[in-house]
Scaffold this motif. Structure first.
Motif, PDB file in Angstrom:
ATOM      1  N   GLU A  43     -20.256 -87.036  83.404  1.00  0.00           N
ATOM      2  CA  GLU A  43     -19.244 -86.138  82.851  1.00  0.00           C
ATOM      3  C   GLU A  43     -18.414 -86.791  81.753  1.00  0.00           C
ATOM      4  OE1 GLU A  43     -18.067 -82.899  86.120  1.00  0.00           O
ATOM      5  OE2 GLU A  43     -17.529 -84.941  86.713  1.00  0.00           O
ATOM      6  N   THR A  44     -18.272 -88.093  81.784  1.00  0.00           N
ATOM      7  CA  THR A  44     -17.480 -88.748  80.739  1.00  0.00           C
ATOM      8  C   THR A  44     -18.139 -88.558  79.374  1.00  0.00           C
ATOM      9  OG1 THR A  44     -18.518 -90.888  81.164  1.00  0.00           O
ATOM     10  CG2 THR A  44     -16.455 -90.418  82.324  1.00  0.00           C
ATOM     11  N   ALA A  45     -19.452 -88.695  79.312  1.00  0.00           N
ATOM     12  CA  ALA A  45     -20.177 -88.479  78.050  1.00  0.00           C
ATOM     13  C   ALA A  45     -20.084 -87.015  77.628  1.00  0.00           C
ATOM     14  CB  ALA A  45     -21.634 -88.907  78.196  1.00  0.00           C
ATOM     15  N   ILE A  46     -20.139 -86.115  78.600  1.00  0.00           N
ATOM     16  CA  ILE A  46     -20.027 -84.683  78.296  1.00  0.00           C
ATOM     17  C   ILE A  46     -18.666 -84.384  77.686  1.00  0.00           C
ATOM     18  CG2 ILE A  46     -19.887 -82.372  79.315  1.00  0.00           C
ATOM     19  CD1 ILE A  46     -22.024 -83.355  81.367  1.00  0.00           C
ATOM     20  N   LEU A  47     -17.596 -84.925  78.266  1.00  0.00           N
ATOM     21  CA  LEU A  47     -16.255 -84.677  77.733  1.00  0.00           C
ATOM     22  C   LEU A  47     -16.124 -85.199  76.303  1.00  0.00           C
ATOM     23  CD1 LEU A  47     -13.874 -85.279  80.763  1.00  0.00           C
ATOM     24  CD2 LEU A  47     -14.682 -83.115  79.827  1.00  0.00           C
ATOM     25  N   ASP A  48     -16.696 -86.376  76.043  1.00  0.00           N
ATOM     26  CA  ASP A  48     -16.678 -86.916  74.676  1.00  0.00           C
ATOM     27  C   ASP A  48     -17.374 -85.946  73.719  1.00  0.00           C
ATOM     28  OD1 ASP A  48     -15.355 -89.237  75.465  1.00  0.00           O
ATOM     29  OD2 ASP A  48     -17.188 -90.442  75.578  1.00  0.00           O
TER      30      ASP A  48
END
Length: 190
Positions: A43-48
């Motif tokens: 999810e961290t990559a998705i938020l970026d």
């Protein structure tokens, strides 16, 4: 205790009732607590990636915090989560509607067809919290007094927690997994 695949579920998910009552709680779970929403590594990559499309839905203060701290942060325990705004720890992605109810700016972008990602899975699953272990996930009911209106409404409507979070459980574990869960729980009634 219920075991489905690599997930161990508390009996609370079948024995307790829950339906969010936003008119009463005003989305307090987006503010209360000591950190933002927990995030999975993916999810961290998705938020970026989605932030450029989401930021127009956010408050000025939410955007400022995200631009200063990043789209995600490490909390006090070293876990990944959403950044928070101010002393009251409101999620930086939280927005208020015209009734003063907190909602998710990420979800608003999703509803408007701008992104495929709905919102952090921890938010979608709430009041269920997932604790990851090496061999399995533990799914537990997170009891919280701010959700007492949701417990009352869930009981009134006869909606057990596992049914309230059906879409989120399917999103996390799949349709076949959820069908097995229902068969396990409802098969016990016979």
């Amino acid at each position: 205790m219920i075991l489905i695949g690599n997930a161990v579920l508390s009996d609370d998910l079948k024995e307790h009732f829950f339906v969010c009552n936003l008119e009463r709680c005003k989305g307090a779970c987006c503010v209360e607590g000591d950190a933002g929403a927990p995030l999975d590594d993916e999810e961290t990559a998705i938020l970026d990636e989605i932030y450029p499309k989401v930021k127009k839905y956010l408050t000025e203060e939410g955007r400022r915090v995200i631009e200063e701290q990043g789209t995600w942060v490490y909390d006090m325990e070293g876990d990944k989560g959403t950044p928070t705004v101010g002393e009251n720890k409101e999620c930086a992605y939280a927005i208020k509607d015209d009734k003063g109810i907190l909602k998710c700016g990420i979800e608003e972008a999703h509803i408007n067809g701008e992104i495929d990602y709905k919102k952090p899975i921890s938010c979608h699953l709430y009041p269920v919290r997932v604790t990851k272990y090496d061999e399995y996930d533990a799914l537990n009911y997170d009891r919280w007094d701010i959700c007492s209106p949701a417990c009352g409404l869930g009981k009134e409507l006869n909606v057990p927690i596992y049914k309230f979070v059906k879409d989120a459980l399917i999103r996390k574990y799949g349709e076949a997994w959820y069908e097995e869960l229902v068969l396990d729980i409802e098969g016990e009634k016979e």
